[in-house]
Design an enzyme around this catalytic site. Sequence first.
Site, PDB file in Angstrom:
ATOM      1  N   VAL A 167      57.328  36.200  62.360  1.00 46.76           N
ATOM      2  CA  VAL A 167      58.289  35.243  62.935  1.00 46.76           C
ATOM      3  C   VAL A 167      59.509  35.981  63.499  1.00 46.76           C
ATOM      4  CG1 VAL A 167      59.740  33.235  62.458  1.00 46.76           C
ATOM      5  CG2 VAL A 167      57.529  33.456  61.308  1.00 46.76           C
TER       6      VAL A 167
ATOM      7  N   GLU B  12      64.652  23.939  59.856  1.00 42.90           N
ATOM      8  CA  GLU B  12      63.584  23.199  60.553  1.00 42.90           C
ATOM      9  C   GLU B  12      62.210  23.849  60.364  1.00 42.90           C
ATOM     10  OE1 GLU B  12      63.857  20.195  62.725  1.00 42.90           O
ATOM     11  OE2 GLU B  12      61.842  20.445  61.942  1.00 42.90           O
TER      12      GLU B  12
ATOM     13  N   ILE C  12      56.870  21.754  64.644  1.00 45.55           N
ATOM     14  CA  ILE C  12      57.104  20.303  64.840  1.00 45.55           C
ATOM     15  C   ILE C  12      58.531  19.985  64.402  1.00 45.55           C
ATOM     16  CG2 ILE C  12      56.317  17.980  64.286  1.00 45.55           C
ATOM     17  CD1 ILE C  12      53.681  19.110  63.385  1.00 45.55           C
TER      18      ILE C  12
ATOM     19  N   GLY D  79      42.311  34.196  61.974  1.00 49.39           N
ATOM     20  CA  GLY D  79      43.744  34.366  61.691  1.00 49.39           C
ATOM     21  C   GLY D  79      44.435  33.090  61.238  1.00 49.39           C
TER      22      GLY D  79
ATOM     23  N   GLU E 155      45.241  33.431  55.416  1.00 47.81           N
ATOM     24  CA  GLU E 155      45.636  34.753  54.915  1.00 47.81           C
ATOM     25  C   GLU E 155      44.473  35.391  54.166  1.00 47.81           C
ATOM     26  OE1 GLU E 155      49.064  35.836  54.759  1.00 47.81           O
ATOM     27  OE2 GLU E 155      49.680  34.133  55.968  1.00 47.81           O
TER      28      GLU E 155
ATOM     29  N   LYS F  94      56.271  22.039  51.232  1.00 54.02           N
ATOM     30  CA  LYS F  94      56.721  21.334  52.447  1.00 54.02           C
ATOM     31  C   LYS F  94      57.010  19.867  52.150  1.00 54.02           C
ATOM     32  CE  LYS F  94      54.051  24.413  55.383  1.00 54.02           C
ATOM     33  NZ  LYS F  94      52.717  24.593  55.960  1.00 54.02           N
TER      34      LYS F  94
ATOM     35  N   GLY G 288      52.362  29.934  63.159  1.00 56.56           N
ATOM     36  CA  GLY G 288      52.330  30.809  64.334  1.00 56.56           C
ATOM     37  C   GLY G 288      53.718  31.388  64.573  1.00 56.56           C
TER      38      GLY G 288
HETATM   39  N1  LIG Z   1      54.075  33.073  59.998  1.00 56.98           N
HETATM   40  C1  LIG Z   1      54.131  31.770  60.172  1.00 56.98           C
HETATM   41  O1  LIG Z   1      53.335  31.187  60.920  1.00 56.98           O
HETATM   42  C2  LIG Z   1      55.204  30.967  59.477  1.00 56.98           C
HETATM   43  C3  LIG Z   1      55.274  29.569  59.718  1.00 56.98           C
HETATM   44  C4  LIG Z   1      56.292  28.823  59.106  1.00 56.98           C
HETATM   45  C5  LIG Z   1      57.181  29.448  58.256  1.00 56.98           C
HETATM   46  N2  LIG Z   1      57.066  30.791  58.008  1.00 56.98           N
HETATM   47  C6  LIG Z   1      58.026  31.394  57.089  1.00 56.98           C
HETATM   48  O2  LIG Z   1      58.764  32.402  57.766  1.00 56.98           O
HETATM   49  C7  LIG Z   1      59.099  33.430  56.861  1.00 56.98           C
HETATM   50  C8  LIG Z   1      58.599  34.772  57.445  1.00 56.98           C
HETATM   51  O3  LIG Z   1      57.204  34.707  57.631  1.00 56.98           O
HETATM   52  P1  LIG Z   1      56.418  35.876  58.389  1.00 56.98           P
HETATM   53  O4  LIG Z   1      55.045  35.362  58.588  1.00 56.98           O
HETATM   54  O5  LIG Z   1      57.196  36.367  59.552  1.00 56.98           O
HETATM   55  O6  LIG Z   1      56.392  37.007  57.241  1.00 56.98           O
HETATM   56  P2  LIG Z   1      56.054  38.560  57.408  1.00 56.98           P
HETATM   57  O7  LIG Z   1      55.296  38.818  58.655  1.00 56.98           O
HETATM   58  O8  LIG Z   1      55.495  38.993  56.106  1.00 56.98           O
HETATM   59  O9  LIG Z   1      57.507  39.230  57.580  1.00 56.98           O
HETATM   60  C9  LIG Z   1      58.421  39.342  56.531  1.00 56.98           C
HETATM   61  C10 LIG Z   1      59.537  40.308  56.957  1.00 56.98           C
HETATM   62  O10 LIG Z   1      60.539  40.348  55.941  1.00 56.98           O
HETATM   63  C11 LIG Z   1      60.733  41.691  55.505  1.00 56.98           C
HETATM   64  N3  LIG Z   1      60.944  41.629  54.059  1.00 56.98           N
HETATM   65  C12 LIG Z   1      60.207  40.967  53.141  1.00 56.98           C
HETATM   66  N4  LIG Z   1      60.721  41.136  51.907  1.00 56.98           N
HETATM   67  C13 LIG Z   1      61.789  41.946  52.054  1.00 56.98           C
HETATM   68  C14 LIG Z   1      62.743  42.501  51.157  1.00 56.98           C
HETATM   69  N5  LIG Z   1      62.692  42.240  49.845  1.00 56.98           N
HETATM   70  N6  LIG Z   1      63.727  43.270  51.661  1.00 56.98           N
HETATM   71  C15 LIG Z   1      63.794  43.533  52.985  1.00 56.98           C
HETATM   72  N7  LIG Z   1      62.929  43.026  53.898  1.00 56.98           N
HETATM   73  C16 LIG Z   1      61.942  42.251  53.426  1.00 56.98           C
HETATM   74  C17 LIG Z   1      59.466  42.448  55.881  1.00 56.98           C
HETATM   75  O11 LIG Z   1      59.789  43.811  56.063  1.00 56.98           O
HETATM   76  P3  LIG Z   1      58.668  44.896  56.527  1.00 56.98           P
HETATM   77  O12 LIG Z   1      58.279  44.493  57.922  1.00 56.98           O
HETATM   78  O13 LIG Z   1      59.354  46.205  56.490  1.00 56.98           O
HETATM   79  O14 LIG Z   1      57.542  44.764  55.542  1.00 56.98           O
HETATM   80  C18 LIG Z   1      59.063  41.746  57.173  1.00 56.98           C
HETATM   81  O15 LIG Z   1      59.740  42.315  58.259  1.00 56.98           O
HETATM   82  C19 LIG Z   1      58.481  33.024  55.503  1.00 56.98           C
HETATM   83  O16 LIG Z   1      59.440  32.351  54.751  1.00 56.98           O
HETATM   84  C20 LIG Z   1      57.371  32.087  55.910  1.00 56.98           C
HETATM   85  O17 LIG Z   1      57.047  31.157  54.889  1.00 56.98           O
HETATM   86  C21 LIG Z   1      56.108  31.557  58.600  1.00 56.98           C
END
Ligand SMILES: NC(=O)c1ccc[n+]([C@@H]2O[C@H](COP(=O)([O-])OP(=O)(O)OC[C@H]3O[C@@H](n4cnc5c(N)ncnc54)[C@H](OP(=O)(O)O)[C@@H]3O)[C@@H](O)[C@H]2O)c1
Length: 440
Positions: free
Chosen positions: A27, A141, A148, A199, A202, A217, A314
């Site tokens: 994200v 949001e 959405i 994809g 997970e 949610k 996404g």
């Molecule tokens: N992906 C989706 O479709 C989606 C949809 C809705 C909501 N979300 C929410 O958005 C958030 C991010 O999701 P994502 O999919 O982008 O996750 P992600 O790809 O795993 O990215 C997490 C990021 O946070 C960093 N991070 C995690 N723990 C950390 C810590 N303790 N200290 C410093 N940095 C840390 C990671 O660093 P590194 O890169 O160095 O590992 C990475 O850059 C989550 O809360 C998720 O629930 C995601």
Amino acid sequence: MTLPNSSAIDGSPDRPVRIGLLGCGTVGQAFVRTISGQGETIARASGRRLEIGPILVRDTSKPRDGIDLRQLTTDPQDVLRDPTVDLIVEVMGGVEPTGTYLRQALQAGLPVVTANKQLLSRHGAELLALAQSSGTELRFEASACAGIPVIKVLRESLLAAEIFAVTGIVNGTTNYILSEMSRGGMSYADALAQAQALGYAEADPSEDVGGADAAAKMAILASIAFHTNVHFDDVPFEGIDGLHGEDFDLAKDLGFVIKLLGVARLVDGGISVRVHPALVPESHRLAAVRGADNAVLLESGTVRQIMLVGPGAGGTETASAVLADVLSILGTAQGSFLQNALADAGRPLLSPDQTESAFYVRLRVVDRPGVLARIATVFANSGLSIRSVIQRGEGDGARLVLVTHMGSEARMNAALDAMRDMEEVRGEPVLLRLLAEEGA
Ligand SMILES: NC(=O)c1ccc[n+]([C@@H]2O[C@H](COP(=O)([O-])OP(=O)(O)OC[C@H]3O[C@@H](n4cnc5c(N)ncnc54)[C@H](OP(=O)(O)O)[C@@H]3O)[C@@H](O)[C@H]2O)c1
């Protein structure tokens, strides 16, 4: 109290708004890309330019598209204490240390935008109260249904609409798996493997298929819709990992499809919030939501029904919701009523036993005269009335499916206990709830 950073947002329109980013994964990188790709549009629409400042990650050596490596840090204080940062965007996920970082930011008066359902569904009320007492904003949001704009609709457009039910397909992974199982008669294991290959799921899908993701949610959506703090632990949940292929066929014969639903309802002034697989009539609007899409059906005394459908996950879609929150903060005066989204209306939370559903019960029984009559008596003694029955011979036994009218969970549990004690019943009865017109 002086709030050095939040007041900076109201400063000169010529000065870019500088964003401190916590996390730069799926994200976070999509958010940075969106800001650089849509900079002109954002500036034209909002009157402000956005700029990415320091970025917190775990590993600064990882390759990241379009990111200046000099912006990366592993020290959270490089972001939280940077005096040039106007606003924090949190896309790192998890409850801790994230909660500690956001408390620090809010206490310093920094507005915060987060996509974090795990944190919001457990500490949302406390964080919103902190934002309010610090005279700043917390927006979230993307934490429910990603792309959405359901929270903004509930929080602003429908603030006074007396919402009495929020029914949602709020997990795209499970909706994709269930759609494939219904459509192609695929097994649960094959549908999950396909979702992982595409994809949508997970490598460790347990949060999604077990129902915890949907429960988080629903806690957030119910809190906003009913103006009452609903904690993740208040939401009983069941996932789709225990569903059987035969129930999809039987449900189809009865005119239903199976969906994983989040169901939040006002019942006699109390609140019931649950997540479970449910039989949805084929003619119902939620039955038509297939694949990885999410949908939320909002029911209210004033606007009747509003259904929002769209992408529930996404990177780009979630980043779009994060950006919308950033722009809302720029366009909203501090201390406005919109910060009161979780103001406590004092409604009690109901236990699952107090909530009502119509039920689908599948049993294996010995093929003997009078068994159906005995089962019907069990239902009658428990105060449940039967709407339809399917009976099919199966080897030396029979398969019975009974669909009831609305009744309480407590009555259904009593009937299940009585059936477990019957020597004619073989194995564990399978129970699913129905989404009836009057609720699930
Ligand atoms: N992906 C989706 O479709 C989606 C949809 C809705 C909501 N979300 C929410 O958005 C958030 C991010 O999701 P994502 O999919 O982008 O996750 P992600 O790809 O795993 O990215 C997490 C990021 O946070 C960093 N991070 C995690 N723990 C950390 C810590 N303790 N200290 C410093 N940095 C840390 C990671 O660093 P590194 O890169 O160095 O590992 C990475 O850059 C989550 O809360 C998720 O629930 C995601």
